[in-house]
Design an enzyme around this catalytic site. Structure first.
Site, PDB file in Angstrom:
ATOM      1  N   GLU A 192       0.885  -1.166   0.000  1.00 24.50           N
ATOM      2  CA  GLU A 192       0.000   0.000   0.000  1.00 24.50           C
ATOM      3  C   GLU A 192       0.917   1.209   0.000  1.00 24.50           C
ATOM      4  O   GLU A 192       1.559   1.519   0.999  1.00 24.50           O
ATOM      5  CB  GLU A 192      -0.916  -0.021   1.227  1.00 24.50           C
TER       6      GLU A 192
ATOM      7  N   GLU B  38       3.163  14.274  -3.814  1.00 23.90           N
ATOM      8  CA  GLU B  38       2.436  14.165  -2.549  1.00 23.90           C
ATOM      9  C   GLU B  38       3.064  15.079  -1.498  1.00 23.90           C
ATOM     10  O   GLU B  38       4.250  14.976  -1.203  1.00 23.90           O
ATOM     11  CB  GLU B  38       2.478  12.704  -2.077  1.00 23.90           C
TER      12      GLU B  38
END
Length: 482
Positions: free
Chosen positions: A253, A385
């Site tokens: 993830e 990000e």
């Protein structure tokens, strides 16, 4: 709530024993004020290989227990987590800065994964396949994959653990846990509860210390058959390369860069509430938090005004304060990255609506919740990000334009869409390349639903009925009968 510093060193947990007194210590700092809140042993390859050996030995018996026996252990741990909610939450807030109310909520949701997989383990079904000849019977069996290594991040110190511990143990695997060095104390507290829950020796093992040394031992040891990792895409790619020699199974993830699309027909109040919840949860330090906002022209100005007012009302401070809504970012490097993203945007023509600077009067790593508008695609904040409390807004004219911008990234973890039109929402979401979509929902995760991304945001799913699949092998058995 009064803060109490923890100065006693926490230890590692190997084969049912707390060890590591003889190792050097790693200090854990509170990002809200820089104070030491605890220490953990600086373990490495030797301790990790020892933990793997214990897990391998325990697997021989744990894998033979029934799903009902394993469920009872997980349910006891679930109950203990709720009983010790305040202790876990406070530890989490002290070591990584999350507001105490968010920490309490994380403990509850983390515990729910244990309860869910305790039951899901009872539904690991095989199959009987129609045979092509009278002399054979064909079956499919499901078996636990083996020893699992779980490498978890600092931003959700307990939820990321239980999402891995739950399915691994329910499937019959044993586990070696490596928590982040930024927030290992919550993992120690959780493993203390695992001990109270009565898990057999070696089923759960905890190592702390050097990420590179522990990671090297995990990836090189053939007895580790699966690695589950939550963290950056860069590290995830490295693990993929390292796994090749042994063809280790991976669940990854990884990073995200979530778009938040607001169409002209959206409920304005709901959209503002949703983006505040998504963009500023955990000070923007979540893998699925909103990183870029695309608002259709007809509603853009009204959205910016209402959103800015909501952000200005957020209270920033030490997360141990019950009234605080935004805590610090995790460290100085993160603070500098947030500042760089904002400065880059402003230098390229973005407008500052609110925030835009560190809080100089604060002792810790605090950055003012920030809203930018007139943002354009070439700005760093729109393709990298941020992992901080920054919300950049770009005006778009059409739905097609919004989708094109949203998909223009290597990431594909989460996206958000606000529209009252079932037709527009359905067609828009069908075009979005993301593993998770919140439609008029700023907080879309649920224990009973699969969590994971597309493209460079990861491999596999956690949660839901899908979450246990990666911890199981599929074995085909062909039986000859007379």
């Amino acid at each position: 709530m009064k803060q109490e510093l923890k100065t006693k060193q926490s230890l590692m947990y190997l084969n049912g024993k707390w060890v590591g007194e003889d190792l050097a210590e790693l200090r854990v700092l509170n990002p809200a004020n820089g104070e030491v809140v605890g220490c953990v042993p600086n373990g490495g390859e030797a301790e990790t290989n020892e933990a793997i050996e214990f897990a391998y030995e325990a697997f021989q018996t744990w894998s033979q227990t029934t799903a009902y026996e394993r469920a009872e252990h997980l349910k006891r741990l679930h109950a203990l987590m709720l009983e010790h909610q305040e202790e876990l939450a406070k530890t989490m807030t002290l070591e990584m800065g999350k507001p105490i109310n968010e920490s309490r909520g994380e403990v509850v949701s983390a515990a729910a994964y244990l309860e869910w997989f305790a039951e899901e383990g009872k539904r690991v079904y095989g199959e009987t396949i129609p045979t092509h000849t009278p002399g054979k019977r064909l079956q499919v069996w499901r078996k636990p994959v083996g020893v699992v290594a779980a490498i978890t991040p600092w931003n959700f110190p307990v939820a990321m653990l239980t999402r891995k511990i739950g399915p691994a143990l329910a499937a019959g695997c044993t586990i070696v846990i490596k928590p982040s060095g930024e927030s290992p104390l919550t993992a120690v507290k959780l493993v203390e509860l695992c001990e109270k829950a009565g898990f057999p020796k070696g089923v759960i093992n905890l190592v702390t210390g050097s990420s590179s040394k522990i990671g090297k031992a995990i990836m090189e040891n053939e007895k580790v058959r699966k690695v589950t990792f939550t963290g950056s895409t860069e590290v995830g790619k490295m693990l993929i390369r390292q796994s090749a020699d042994q063809v280790k199974r991976l669940s990854l993830e990884l990073g995200g860069h979530a778009p938040f699309i607001v169409l002209d027909d959206a409920n304005l109040d709901a959209a503002v509430e949703g983006v505040v919840a998504s963009a500023f949860r955990n000070a923007g330090q979540t893998c699925i938090c909103t990183n870029r906002i695309y608002v259709q022209a007809g509603i853009h100005d009204a959205f910016v005004d209402k959103f800015a007012a909501a952000v200005k009302a957020l209270k920033v401070g030490n997360g141990i304060d019950e009234t605080v809504q935004i805590g610090p970012v995790i460290n100085q490097a993160s603070l500098e990255k947030v500042a760089h993203h904002v400065e880059d945007a402003l230098s390229k023509g973005a407008s500052l609506v609110t925030g835009g600077a560190p809080l100089d009067d604060a002792k810790g790593n605090f950055y003012a919740p920030t809203v930018l508008c007139n943002v354009t695609p070439e700005m760093v904040v729109m393709h990298e990000e941020t992992f901080g409390p920054v919300a950049p807004i770009q005006k778009v004219e059409t739905v097609e334009e919004a989708v094109a911008f949203a998909n223009d990234t290597q990431y594909g973890l989460a996206a958000y869409v606000y529209t009252e039109s079932v037709s527009a929402g359905t067609k828009l979401i069908e075009q979005l390349n993301y593993g998770i979509v919140g439609w008029n929902d700023g907080v879309p995760t649920a224990v009973q639903a699969p969590f994971g991304g597309m493209k460079e945001s990861g491999i596999g799913r956690e949660g839901g009925r899908q979450g246990i699949e990666d911890y199981l092998e599929t074995q085909f058995v062909s039986i000859g009968v007379n």
